[in-house]
Design an enzyme around this catalytic site. Structure first.
Site, short mmCIF file in Angstrom:
data_model
loop_
_atom_site.label_atom_id
_atom_site.label_comp_id
_atom_site.label_asym_id
_atom_site.label_seq_id
_atom_site.Cartn_x
_atom_site.Cartn_y
_atom_site.Cartn_z
N ASP A 46 0.77 -1.24 0.00
CA ASP A 46 0.00 0.00 0.00
C ASP A 46 0.80 1.29 0.00
OD1 ASP A 46 -1.63 -2.18 0.71
OD2 ASP A 46 -3.12 -0.84 1.54
N CYS A 100 -2.67 -8.41 -1.57
CA CYS A 100 -4.03 -8.94 -1.41
C CYS A 100 -4.84 -8.82 -2.69
CB CYS A 100 -4.73 -8.25 -0.25
SG CYS A 100 -3.92 -8.55 1.34
N GLU A 119 -6.24 3.78 8.43
CA GLU A 119 -7.18 3.14 7.51
C GLU A 119 -8.14 2.29 8.33
OE1 GLU A 119 -5.72 1.84 3.36
OE2 GLU A 119 -5.74 0.04 4.58
N SER A 174 -10.36 1.74 4.05
CA SER A 174 -9.42 0.91 3.31
C SER A 174 -9.75 0.85 1.83
CB SER A 174 -9.45 -0.51 3.89
OG SER A 174 -8.82 -1.43 3.05
#
Length: 552
Positions: A120, A191, A442, A468
């Site tokens: 991220d 993910c 988040e 998120s």
């Protein structure tokens, strides 16, 4: 060569001696030195196999006549950091990654860099450093995780957060919950949905800083290794031609990336990261740019968490190149934007094609007529806010309801799990912004709990923090100015009526300017939650979410 300042001449004899001490030969030292920034850790699933990517990159550099030298950066796993103190350190890590790459590439002047990332905040942090340093650079990420499967159900990380509420209530048995936990994340990679990590990896293709295929080739596929080797070879061509990030990071390149973002309905966090990268490149990107591009760009690829498809499906359907080609053919991209291949974007896309029309729809048959993200403005968000419109149910596109005020994520989650939130409410989670959080944490837990308790079509969530990239529903984040800066969200009281109109791009509270001004006069700034260390320094310097939460 840029590296000559640390290796050539009589006065650099001591420097050469230190290089020789690492085992490097005179012949290797005479070649272009390519810094390999590797964010490998044994903690983050997206990063546990980045050493294999680094080995492939180094092979490519060596084959093309360069000398690779590897160093490391930190990497935070947002999923593991979620919903505890650690999440306050996630966005902060983006700045630390950018700074660490800058420091290493300045202290040891490389002729070029290959950035190896995956998750991220690490990918945008590295791209910020690339723009800041402006030496020939290629990004290669570790690739997405495959989707998980359990008893016929397709799973990803979001699936587990949604299952928290039914698991706590007993509606979902312990054995079934444990089984899902064991299957949702089946192996290495970022993910598997179009969450922040994969959004940024895909957008790197739109920005032109990564080779085609970077966004979608699964982490466990051999093609990922070949892509990394190709990146190692490509950096040598960029060094030879002196193609630098700011040659790629033009205003039009960022608008191309935003169009791609709208087409696949990426993470709301892209509205933080693209402006931050642009800021380092001397380009201004605003939330208004997101709305302008969204208004003319159809949502044609319905990716998880809002839709049924995962990155492996998109890769099979033609990948990012197929989406870009669709947009290019529709006149929605600037095909002349330069890329790391040394060719303009349109030439990279010459052979791209959509292979599965159920995954990537044509422009005249989109999931939504406008882009997957949009920004809302109004007296509650004068500087803007962000929502993943593609993930909002039709009945929640317009909503009016009483504010339920919570000054932290944990308070809100406790109220949701204990059924103290009613249908029609607007849950307001404040003092979670860049300064107030601090760190703009988040919050996937509250959005997932709302879905898990069956209120996704009846309850909206607002925050000056972040939801998120895995979030769906009427979850509006990044509200600016934030509460800690005296923004209107900090002036709300229990029961104030909030009016949300996503099609009209508006977010308002039914209060007069006079009432808001009176409340502002009576408002006093609360004490910081954290007063020491990196978070305290971050809180002092960070700018608004509306400008990318960069250092002011």
């Amino acid at each position: 060569m840029r590296s000559d300042v640390m290796k050539k001449g009589v006065e650099k004899g001591p420097h050469r001696s230190l290089w020789f001490a690492t085992g490097m030969s005179k012949q290797s030292l005479s070649k272009p030195i390519i810094g390999i920034a590797n964010s490998f850790t044994e903690i983050v699933p997206g990063h546990v196999e980045l050493n294999k990517i680094a080995a492939a990159v180094k092979r490519g550099v060596l084959m093309a006549g360069g000398t690779p030298v590897e160093f490391n950066t930190i990497a935070v796993c947002d999923g593991i950091a979620m919903n505890h103190l650690g999440m306050r350190y996630s966005l902060v890590s983006r700045e630390v990654v950018a700074d660490s790459v800058e420091i290493m590439a300045t202290a040891h002047p490389f002729d070029g860099m290959v950035l190896i990332s995956n998750c991220d905040k690490i990918t945008p942090g590295m791209l910020m450093a690339a723009a800041r340093m402006n030496i020939p650079t290629v990004l290669v990420t570790g690739g997405p995780m495959l989707a998980g499967y359990d008893r016929g159900e397709t799973l990803d990380l979001t699936s587990l957060f949604v299952k928290i509420a039914p698991a706590k209530s007993g509606e979902l048995g312990e054995a079934d919950y444990d089984s899902a936990c064991g299957c949702a994340c089946p192996g290495p990679g970022s993910c598997s949905g179009m969450f922040t990590a994969n959004s940024m990896s895909c957008l790197s293709e739109g920005l032109g800083i990564a080779l085609p295929g970077n966004g979608t080739i699964p982490a466990v596929f051999a093609d990922r290794q070949r892509l990394a080797e190709a990146a190692g070879m490509q950096i040598m061509q960029m060094v030879e031609r002196d193609i630098k990030p700011r040659d790629l990071f033009t205003k039009q390149a960022f608008l191309n990336a935003i169009a791609l973002d709208m087409a696949f309905g990426g993470s709301t966090n892209t509205s933080l990261h693209l402006p931050a990268i642009a800021h380092e490149a001397g380009v201004t990107i605003t939330l208004a740019d997101f709305n302008q591009v969204s208004a003319k760009t159809p949502h044609i690829c319905n990716m998880a968490p809002a839709g049924p498809y995962h990155l492996e499906d998109l890769d099979r359907a033609g990948g990012v190149s197929a989406i870009l080609k669709t947009l290019l053919d529709g006149g929605l991209l600037d095909g002349d934007a330069m890329t790391v291949t040394g060719l303009p974007l349109k030439e990279n896309l010459a052979r791209a094609a959509v292979r599965e029309r159920d995954v990537i729809r044509p422009l005249d048959d989109p999931y939504h007529e406008t882009g997957g993200l949009c920004c809302l403005f109004g007296n509650l968000a004068p500087d803007g806010s962000v929502v993943k419109a593609a993930g909002v149910l039709p009945e929640m596109m317009k909503h009016s309801g009483p504010a339920r005020i919570f000054n932290s994520e944990h308070e809100a989650v406790d109220a949701l799990l204990n059924k103290r939130v009613q249908a029609g409410d607007v849950v307001v989670i404040r003092y979670e912004g860049p300064k107030g959080g601090p760190g703009m944490p988040e919050m996937l837990t509250p959005t997932s709990v709302v879905k898990g308790i069956g209120l996704a079509a009846k309850v909206a969530l607002l925050t000056d923090g972040r939801f998120s990239g895995a979030t769906t529903g009427a979850s509006i984040g990044h509200i600016s100015p934030e509460a800690m800066e005296g923004g209107p969200i900090g002036l709300l009281k229990e029961g104030d009526v909030i009016e949300i109109d996503i099609p009209a791009r508006s977010l308002n509270v039914k209060l007069s300017d006079e009432e808001l001004n009176a409340r502002r006069s009576a408002w006093s700034k609360p004490e910081p939650k954290i007063k020491t260390g990196v978070i305290a320094r971050y809180s002092d310097r960070v700018s608004s979410a509306a400008s990318g939460a960069v250092y002011a």
